[in-house]
Design a protein around this motif. Structure first.
Motif, PDB file in Angstrom:
ATOM      1  N   LYS A 606       0.837  -1.258  -0.009  1.00  0.00           N
ATOM      2  CA  LYS A 606      -0.018   0.093   0.078  1.00  0.00           C
ATOM      3  C   LYS A 606       1.050   1.041  -0.095  1.00  0.00           C
ATOM      4  N   MET A 607       0.513   2.128  -0.706  1.00  0.00           N
ATOM      5  CA  MET A 607       1.416   3.499  -0.720  1.00  0.00           C
ATOM      6  C   MET A 607       0.910   4.279   0.215  1.00  0.00           C
ATOM      7  N   GLN A 608       1.958   5.083   0.966  1.00  0.00           N
ATOM      8  CA  GLN A 608       1.958   5.558   2.355  1.00  0.00           C
ATOM      9  C   GLN A 608       0.831   6.734   2.019  1.00  0.00           C
ATOM     10  N   SER A 609       0.944   7.474   0.875  1.00  0.00           N
ATOM     11  CA  SER A 609      -0.240   8.466   0.552  1.00  0.00           C
ATOM     12  C   SER A 609      -0.700   8.103  -0.911  1.00  0.00           C
ATOM     13  N   ARG A 610      -1.845   8.482  -1.261  1.00  0.00           N
ATOM     14  CA  ARG A 610      -2.096   8.470  -2.477  1.00  0.00           C
ATOM     15  C   ARG A 610      -1.324   9.056  -3.684  1.00  0.00           C
ATOM     16  N   VAL A 611      -0.933   8.215  -4.739  1.00  0.00           N
ATOM     17  CA  VAL A 611       0.106   8.703  -5.632  1.00  0.00           C
ATOM     18  C   VAL A 611      -0.791   9.633  -6.719  1.00  0.00           C
ATOM     19  N   MET A 612      -0.338  10.785  -6.721  1.00  0.00           N
ATOM     20  CA  MET A 612      -1.061  11.980  -7.725  1.00  0.00           C
ATOM     21  C   MET A 612      -0.052  11.759  -8.955  1.00  0.00           C
ATOM     22  N   VAL A 613      -0.755  12.442 -10.104  1.00  0.00           N
ATOM     23  CA  VAL A 613      -0.145  12.480 -11.361  1.00  0.00           C
ATOM     24  C   VAL A 613       1.255  13.500 -10.992  1.00  0.00           C
ATOM     25  N   ALA A 614       1.210  14.388 -10.068  1.00  0.00           N
ATOM     26  CA  ALA A 614       2.490  15.337  -9.909  1.00  0.00           C
ATOM     27  C   ALA A 614       3.546  14.467  -9.166  1.00  0.00           C
ATOM     28  N   ASP A 615       3.378  13.372  -8.541  1.00  0.00           N
ATOM     29  CA  ASP A 615       4.418  12.602  -8.076  1.00  0.00           C
ATOM     30  C   ASP A 615       5.082  11.665  -9.146  1.00  0.00           C
ATOM     31  N   THR A 616       4.503  11.590 -10.281  1.00  0.00           N
ATOM     32  CA  THR A 616       5.309  10.761 -11.256  1.00  0.00           C
ATOM     33  C   THR A 616       6.174  11.139 -12.265  1.00  0.00           C
ATOM     34  N   ASP A 617       6.544  10.502 -13.074  1.00  0.00           N
ATOM     35  CA  ASP A 617       7.742  11.046 -14.082  1.00  0.00           C
ATOM     36  C   ASP A 617       6.711  11.947 -15.097  1.00  0.00           C
ATOM     37  N   LYS A 618       5.577  11.842 -15.440  1.00  0.00           N
ATOM     38  CA  LYS A 618       4.916  12.623 -16.284  1.00  0.00           C
ATOM     39  C   LYS A 618       4.436  13.909 -15.311  1.00  0.00           C
ATOM     40  N   GLY A 619       4.290  13.694 -14.245  1.00  0.00           N
ATOM     41  CA  GLY A 619       4.200  14.998 -13.407  1.00  0.00           C
ATOM     42  C   GLY A 619       5.265  16.003 -13.397  1.00  0.00           C
ATOM     43  N   ARG A 620       6.542  15.240 -13.365  1.00  0.00           N
ATOM     44  CA  ARG A 620       7.668  16.051 -13.527  1.00  0.00           C
ATOM     45  C   ARG A 620       7.877  16.771 -14.659  1.00  0.00           C
ATOM     46  N   GLU A 621       7.451  16.216 -15.646  1.00  0.00           N
ATOM     47  CA  GLU A 621       7.434  16.683 -16.929  1.00  0.00           C
ATOM     48  C   GLU A 621       6.386  17.820 -17.204  1.00  0.00           C
ATOM     49  N   LEU A 622       5.244  17.639 -16.610  1.00  0.00           N
ATOM     50  CA  LEU A 622       4.148  18.766 -16.485  1.00  0.00           C
ATOM     51  C   LEU A 622       4.756  19.940 -15.753  1.00  0.00           C
ATOM     52  N   ALA A 623       5.230  19.669 -14.788  1.00  0.00           N
ATOM     53  CA  ALA A 623       5.783  20.759 -13.976  1.00  0.00           C
ATOM     54  C   ALA A 623       6.836  21.714 -14.628  1.00  0.00           C
ATOM     55  N   GLY A 624       7.708  21.180 -15.332  1.00  0.00           N
ATOM     56  CA  GLY A 624       8.813  21.851 -16.349  1.00  0.00           C
ATOM     57  C   GLY A 624       7.875  22.681 -17.358  1.00  0.00           C
ATOM     58  N   GLN A 625       6.896  21.869 -17.778  1.00  0.00           N
ATOM     59  CA  GLN A 625       6.089  22.659 -18.955  1.00  0.00           C
ATOM     60  C   GLN A 625       5.395  23.788 -18.373  1.00  0.00           C
ATOM     61  N   ILE A 626       4.899  23.785 -17.043  1.00  0.00           N
ATOM     62  CA  ILE A 626       4.072  24.811 -16.458  1.00  0.00           C
ATOM     63  C   ILE A 626       5.384  25.992 -15.986  1.00  0.00           C
ATOM     64  N   ALA A 627       6.520  25.644 -15.528  1.00  0.00           N
ATOM     65  CA  ALA A 627       7.518  26.506 -15.189  1.00  0.00           C
ATOM     66  C   ALA A 627       7.760  27.125 -16.650  1.00  0.00           C
ATOM     67  N   ASP A 628       8.051  26.632 -17.699  1.00  0.00           N
ATOM     68  CA  ASP A 628       8.341  27.375 -18.929  1.00  0.00           C
ATOM     69  C   ASP A 628       6.809  28.367 -19.336  1.00  0.00           C
ATOM     70  N   LEU A 629       5.733  27.908 -18.918  1.00  0.00           N
ATOM     71  CA  LEU A 629       4.639  28.896 -19.365  1.00  0.00           C
ATOM     72  C   LEU A 629       4.532  29.900 -18.243  1.00  0.00           C
ATOM     73  N   LYS A 630       5.023  29.612 -17.337  1.00  0.00           N
ATOM     74  CA  LYS A 630       5.136  30.970 -16.193  1.00  0.00           C
ATOM     75  C   LYS A 630       6.110  31.875 -16.739  1.00  0.00           C
ATOM     76  N   GLU A 631       7.234  31.368 -17.427  1.00  0.00           N
ATOM     77  CA  GLU A 631       8.424  32.450 -17.810  1.00  0.00           C
ATOM     78  C   GLU A 631       7.860  33.056 -19.028  1.00  0.00           C
ATOM     79  N   LEU A 632       6.949  32.255 -19.884  1.00  0.00           N
ATOM     80  CA  LEU A 632       6.416  32.923 -21.134  1.00  0.00           C
ATOM     81  C   LEU A 632       5.312  34.317 -20.702  1.00  0.00           C
ATOM     82  N   VAL A 633       4.478  33.972 -19.676  1.00  0.00           N
ATOM     83  CA  VAL A 633       3.683  35.036 -19.049  1.00  0.00           C
ATOM     84  C   VAL A 633       4.429  36.120 -18.457  1.00  0.00           C
ATOM     85  N   ALA A 634       5.648  35.881 -17.797  1.00  0.00           N
ATOM     86  CA  ALA A 634       6.201  36.988 -17.227  1.00  0.00           C
ATOM     87  C   ALA A 634       6.864  37.716 -18.545  1.00  0.00           C
ATOM     88  N   ALA A 635       7.358  37.072 -19.655  1.00  0.00           N
ATOM     89  CA  ALA A 635       7.704  37.778 -20.552  1.00  0.00           C
ATOM     90  C   ALA A 635       6.943  38.718 -21.405  1.00  0.00           C
TER      91      ALA A 635
END
Length: 646
Positions: A606-635
């Motif tokens: 059993k997982m210690q806490s429920r595994v969310m998309v943010a906890d996965t490889d895909k989630g880390r990829e999405l986090a990178g995309q979010i960071a890029d988009l935030k930089e775009l908004v700032a620009a």
């Protein structure tokens, strides 16, 4: 520190305004907050297409569990089983219902309602957008509406009933039911991992490959049997002989001729002529499955089997002589035969041979091919190199596969990481470099690519093609994992002590947590929460073995899907299932299409806490995309880039 401006300009083409960029940030952030999708791990399918397709369509019993959770208190078990079978095989079961006169309007209404409820259950962890993308276009709008009906709203309930009535009135209920069933199958498994050995022993690996090519998200870790077929597709003569020998020995003519269009007539004619007076009793095929399209007389099959086996031993010997670095001279056993005495010397000891009839072997030059054998090999090589479907499948194995994969803190590979007795990683010298552990896996992965994609006739391609055969049976091959392959001894020596193939030290060392931790660290994975998942060696459940090793850090999930292993294992394979809450093992019984068999599913971690998309490889990829988009908004907001407002 803002990213390179040139990169942000490229990103701005897709998100030309602050509004569009922020909208995507909101969307990706929401996805990260969802539970992770369910991953399924299968191993050692070995051509058992009926059993595998059933496991895929039934999600290894999870669909049946979901039906029980949803309807267990509302409908009897018999109707739950009927609903499950409908989801697995909708076309077949609808035809049966129509034939029996049970396909009434009431049945259609009830069935559509139950399928919609089941679809709601399996789609609950996905975004509405992701579910819609998986829907068949013809019914996407209708299904989307039905999945999001508010049953507390009387107007919506009326709307729901009118949709169902219209579907039935317009004679599209059967197509709609089939579409819902396929969508449920599609949504239950988010990621599919095949831990090697799709090919050999079973009847139709080509049908499994067709199924995998239709799946939405699949990766494959090559097994030694897959590598052998991939090598055959490159034109490697030893691999061609090997896949033919195994297919003929298991009476799998359909996969060769009906599946891949391999012309076996030249082999059958050659074998019938050369071995016409030889009963070839040591080479009678194991008939686990009957051929549907290409039935071959067992006596002729035995002659074909012996013919290709002898040729294989010759061309393998030639490879070994080309590559002294393989250190496999002891495997050139045709040169170890005393043809006058009828004996063979193995590891310094002489043994009588069970078969001494070798009409194509010149005792003075045992590896020399006859003119007929050379012509036969040219014909067979042409057949393999020009099989369109085989190359379509092999290209898929390349595009979706590798020697290993790291995914969501799990390390996936088929066989082993070659190790020494002291627990250190075994090494291979190639050129001026020494490879071990992860670098060895990467080196082999690179050479497998070269074998298929390097230019014809190049030195690099020939080198890599030979290495494909070494990966099939070499002592330091991670997909083989044994000291030698004793095919010759099995055919010709009665003393079973010569048949023994010693497993790489990995297999006794990896049952210890500290060894698994060392392997995980080699692949930059944390010791805590990570797992090693591999197959290759059948788990003998009937002898008390368990697929869970090293305190839950290692899973060996080859439980014997192949009929050839089921007497040894006592079961018919495992599926490892990893959802957002736990890891579970589904234990399968031998497949019988006439019986409803629900696998035994056991939660093993059993997982210690429920595994969310943010906890996965895909989630880390999405986090990178979010960071890029935030930089775009700032620009945009700082005026570094201008919004493109039309």
């Amino acid at each position: 520190m803002m990213r390179d401006l040139a990169y942000l300009k490229l990103l701005a083409k897709e998100y030309p305004t602050v509004k569009e960029a922020t909208s995507e940030i909101v969307n990706l952030t929401a996805i990260c907050s969802l539970p992770k999708g369910t991953e399924y791990f299968f191993s050692d399918l070995h051509g058992e297409y009926e059993a595998f397709i059933h496991l895929l369509r039934s999600s290894s019993g999870i669909t049946r569990e979901k039906i029980k959770e949803t309807f267990g208190h509302l409908i009897p078990e018999e109707e739950q089983v009927q609903l499950a079978n409908l989801i697995y095989y909708p076309e077949r079961n609808l035809a049966r219902m129509m034939k029996q006169g049970h396909y009434t309007e009431d049945w259609q209404k009830i069935t559509i309602y139950r399928l919609v409820q089941s679809c709601k259950e399996v789609s609950s962890k996905y975004t509405r957008s992701k579910v819609r993308k998986k829907m068949p276009q013809e019914f996407a709008y209708i299904i989307d509406e039905l999945l999001h009906v508010d049953y507390n709203d009387d107007n919506k309930k009326l709307y729901y009933n009118e949709i169902i009535h219209s579907i039935i009135e317009n004679d599209t209920a059967d197509k709609f039911i089939i579409a819902l069933c396929h969508l449920i199958q599609n949504l239950t498994i988010d990621n599919l991992h095949i831990i090697g050995d799709i090919y050999d022993r079973g009847p139709r690996a080509d049908i499994i490959m067709n199924e995998l090519m239709c799946f939405h998200d699949v990766d494959i870790q090559w097994g030694n049997h897959d590598i052998s077929w991939m090598g055959a597709a490159t034109g490697n003569l030893a691999c061609i002989c090997n896949v033919l020998r195994i297919a003929i020995s298991y009476n799998s003519f359909d996969v060769l001729e009906d599946g891949y269009g391999i012309n076996l007539r030249p082999l059958s004619m050659f074998a019938a002529k050369v071995y016409q007076d030889d009963p070839c009793t040591r080479f009678m095929p194991k008939i686990l499955d009957e051929n549907i399209y290409d039935a071959v007389d067992p006596g002729l099959a035995a002659k074909m089997h012996k013919a290709i086996a002898v040729i294989q031993f010759k061309v393998e010997g030639a490879i070994i002589k080309r590559h002294p670095e393989y250190k496999m001279d002891d495997r050139i056993l045709l040169e170890a035969v005393d043809y006058e005495k009828g004996t063979v010397t193995v590891d310094g000891k002489e043994y009588p041979m069970l078969d001494t009839h070798f009409p194509t072997v010149n005792p003075k030059s045992p590896l020399e091919l006859t003119k007929g054998e050379k012509e036969l090999l040219r014909t067979l090589q042409t057949s393999f190199k020009h099989s369109d479907l085989l190359h379509k499948h092999v290209k898929f194995l390349y595009s979706h596969g590798g020697i290993y994969k790291c995914y969501n803190s799990n390390l996936l590979y088929h066989g082993c990481i070659p190790m020494n007795e002291d627990g250190t990683f075994d090494s291979v010298m190639a050129g001026n470099a020494i490879y071990s552990g992860r670098s060895l896996m990467d080196y082999f992965n690179y050479q497998v690519q070269n074998a298929y994609f390097m230019p014809e006739g190049s030195v690099e391609k020939q080198w890599a093609m030979d290495l494909m055969w070494y990966l099939w049976c070499g002592s330091k091959s991670p997909v083989f994992g044994k000291n030698k392959m004793t095919t010759f001894e099995h055919y010709f020596i009665a003393d079973k002590s010569t048949h023994k193939e010693v497993l790489n030290p990995y297999y006794k060392l990896s049952v210890k947590e500290e060894c698994c931790d060392r392997i995980l660290a080699e692949f930059d994975l944390p010791a805590k929460g990570s797992h090693i998942i591999n197959g290759h060696v059948p788990v003998k459940m009937k002898d008390g073995e368990t697929p869970i090793k090293a305190g839950g850090k290692l899973f060996i999930i080859d439980g014997g899907l192949s009929k050839a292993y089921q007497a040894t294992t006592g079961i018919a394979g495992y599926t490892l299932i990893y959802n957002s809450r736990h890891l579970a093992l589904a234990e399968h019984m031998p497949f019988d299409p006439k019986k409803e068999s629900t696998p035994k599913v056991t939660v093993v971690e059993k997982m210690q806490s429920r595994v969310m998309v943010a906890d996965t490889d895909k989630g880390r990829e999405l986090a990178g995309q979010i960071a890029d988009l935030k930089e775009l908004v700032a620009a945009y907001r700082e005026g570094t880039l201008k919004e493109r407002v039309e």
